[in-house]
Write a protein that holds these residues in place. Structure first.
Motif, PDB file in Angstrom:
ATOM      1  N   LEU A 187      39.293  27.822  35.514  1.00  0.00           N
ATOM      2  CA  LEU A 187      38.549  28.987  35.020  1.00  0.00           C
ATOM      3  C   LEU A 187      39.490  30.142  34.699  1.00  0.00           C
ATOM      4  O   LEU A 187      39.337  30.814  33.679  1.00  0.00           O
ATOM      5  N   TRP A 188      40.455  30.381  35.560  1.00  0.00           N
ATOM      6  CA  TRP A 188      41.421  31.449  35.329  1.00  0.00           C
ATOM      7  C   TRP A 188      42.196  31.187  34.044  1.00  0.00           C
ATOM      8  O   TRP A 188      42.353  32.071  33.201  1.00  0.00           O
ATOM      9  N   TRP A 189      42.690  29.953  33.886  1.00  0.00           N
ATOM     10  CA  TRP A 189      43.439  29.593  32.682  1.00  0.00           C
ATOM     11  C   TRP A 189      42.568  29.720  31.433  1.00  0.00           C
ATOM     12  O   TRP A 189      43.013  30.259  30.414  1.00  0.00           O
ATOM     13  N   ALA A 190      41.331  29.231  31.507  1.00  0.00           N
ATOM     14  CA  ALA A 190      40.431  29.290  30.351  1.00  0.00           C
ATOM     15  C   ALA A 190      40.165  30.736  29.958  1.00  0.00           C
ATOM     16  O   ALA A 190      40.120  31.063  28.773  1.00  0.00           O
ATOM     17  N   TRP A 191      39.993  31.607  30.940  1.00  0.00           N
ATOM     18  CA  TRP A 191      39.740  33.021  30.666  1.00  0.00           C
ATOM     19  C   TRP A 191      40.969  33.662  30.019  1.00  0.00           C
ATOM     20  O   TRP A 191      40.857  34.382  29.030  1.00  0.00           O
ATOM     21  N   LYS A 192      42.140  33.386  30.596  1.00  0.00           N
ATOM     22  CA  LYS A 192      43.373  33.992  30.097  1.00  0.00           C
ATOM     23  C   LYS A 192      43.773  33.451  28.721  1.00  0.00           C
ATOM     24  O   LYS A 192      44.393  34.164  27.935  1.00  0.00           O
ATOM     25  N   SER A 193      43.441  32.204  28.421  1.00  0.00           N
ATOM     26  CA  SER A 193      43.863  31.596  27.158  1.00  0.00           C
ATOM     27  C   SER A 193      43.136  32.211  25.959  1.00  0.00           C
ATOM     28  O   SER A 193      43.645  32.161  24.847  1.00  0.00           O
ATOM     29  N   LYS A 194      41.961  32.750  26.199  1.00  0.00           N
ATOM     30  CA  LYS A 194      41.131  33.354  25.152  1.00  0.00           C
ATOM     31  C   LYS A 194      40.836  32.374  24.013  1.00  0.00           C
ATOM     32  O   LYS A 194      40.570  32.777  22.894  1.00  0.00           O
ATOM     33  N   ARG A 195      40.891  31.070  24.324  1.00  0.00           N
ATOM     34  CA  ARG A 195      40.598  30.059  23.312  1.00  0.00           C
ATOM     35  C   ARG A 195      39.223  29.433  23.498  1.00  0.00           C
ATOM     36  O   ARG A 195      38.808  28.628  22.693  1.00  0.00           O
TER      37      ARG A 195
END
Length: 110
Positions: free
Chosen positions: A35-43
């Protein structure tokens, strides 16, 4: 080949004896990292991201429903249809949010 079936049967019996609760608890950490990665990736589409987050609500509701099923009925959650169905509704909602989010992104791309 004759020893394969008994060995598989014994392996499945041993696997069935494992308590899955620690595995479920441990799976929270990689999911939070996702979830953190998905949020930060903005993709990720925003609605899909919210759907992935809503999956955590499903987990909390399921835990609460399991406690109620055990406390009130002395049964596992899977054996108490209204509670089980109610908890699964939250998984369905999160899946629909994810689907609609990615569908929207696909429509906007073309």
């Amino acid at each position: 080949m004759n020893g394969l079936i008994p060995a598989l049967s014994e392996g499945l019996r041993q696997l069935g004896a494992v308590d899955p609760a620690p595995l479920f608890a441990a799976s929270l950490f990689p999911y939070l990292a996702f979830l953190w990665w998905a949020w930060k990736s903005k993709r990720f589409p925003r609605l899909a991201l919210w759907g992935f987050g809503f999956t955590l609500i499903f987990v909390l509701i399921t835990i609460a429903a399991a406690i109620v099923a055990e406390g009130l009925y002395g049964r596992q959650l899977a054996d108490v249809d209204p509670l089980h169905g109610g908890a699964e509704l939250f998984l369905t909602i999160s899946n629909v949010m994810i689907l609609l989010g990615f569908m929207e992104k696909g429509v906007n791309k073309s």
